[in-house]
Scaffold this active site. Structure first.
Site, short mmCIF file in Angstrom:
data_model
loop_
_atom_site.label_atom_id
_atom_site.label_comp_id
_atom_site.label_asym_id
_atom_site.label_seq_id
_atom_site.Cartn_x
_atom_site.Cartn_y
_atom_site.Cartn_z
N HIS A 88 0.79 -1.22 0.00
CA HIS A 88 0.00 0.00 0.00
C HIS A 88 0.83 1.28 0.00
O HIS A 88 0.29 2.38 0.09
CB HIS A 88 -0.93 -0.02 1.23
N LYS A 90 2.98 4.52 -1.22
CA LYS A 90 2.80 5.50 -2.30
C LYS A 90 3.96 6.47 -2.20
O LYS A 90 3.86 7.53 -1.58
CB LYS A 90 1.48 6.24 -2.13
N ASP A 95 16.66 10.04 -7.99
CA ASP A 95 18.12 10.13 -7.88
C ASP A 95 18.65 9.96 -6.45
O ASP A 95 19.67 10.54 -6.09
CB ASP A 95 18.63 11.47 -8.43
#
Length: 149
Positions: A88, A90, A95
């Protein structure tokens, strides 16, 4: 870029610009990913030679509108969970120096209709914690480690 990317100053265009600032790597850890503009940004980076890796949730990667198949077809490395429960997270790491995280699922619905939050952080301590989590999950979801029985 021959593909249409957002150009007006919107939350989506600001997110795309952050992603397109990647020069070496873009690590994505996303529950669901159906926004075509964000997928095009990832594909463009991949074509530029940026290493793009994506970890996602197995149950949500096959839903209608998912961009996961397109990204895989473009040659982007994708790994997914092999157990019950949701992957779940996000977040994105640009870089190994910029963390983009928040409640936002990378879906058209979330971008156009939901109340969401996105936080962009360039603090090495926070970036490292998320990078470590990405690497841990990346290894855990290595297909060589799957058990089929």
């Amino acid at each position: 870029c021959p593909c249409p990317l957002p150009s007006a100053d919107t939350a989506l265009s600001r997110l795309v610009r952050r992603l397109l600032s990647a020069r070496r790597s873009l690590d994505l850890c996303l529950f669901s990913f159906s926004c075509p503009q964000l997928a095009r940004a990832a594909q463009l980076l991949h074509r530029r030679g940026v290493r793009v890796r994506l970890v996602t949730d197995a149950q949500y990667m096959g839903l209608h509108g998912s961009q996961i198949g397109r990204l895989r077809h473009a040659g982007i490395q994708v790994r997914h969970d092999q157990h019950s429960g949701y992957m779940h997270h996000k977040f994105a790491i640009v870089d190994r120096r910029m963390l983009i995280t928040g409640s936002l699922n990378w879906t058209t619905q979330a971008i156009q209709s939901n109340r969401e939050n996105v936080l962009v952080v360039e603090d090495a301590e926070y970036v490292k914690a998320f990078q470590d989590e990405f690497e841990r999950i990346w290894e855990e979801y290595n297909p060589a480690n799957y058990s089929f029985f």
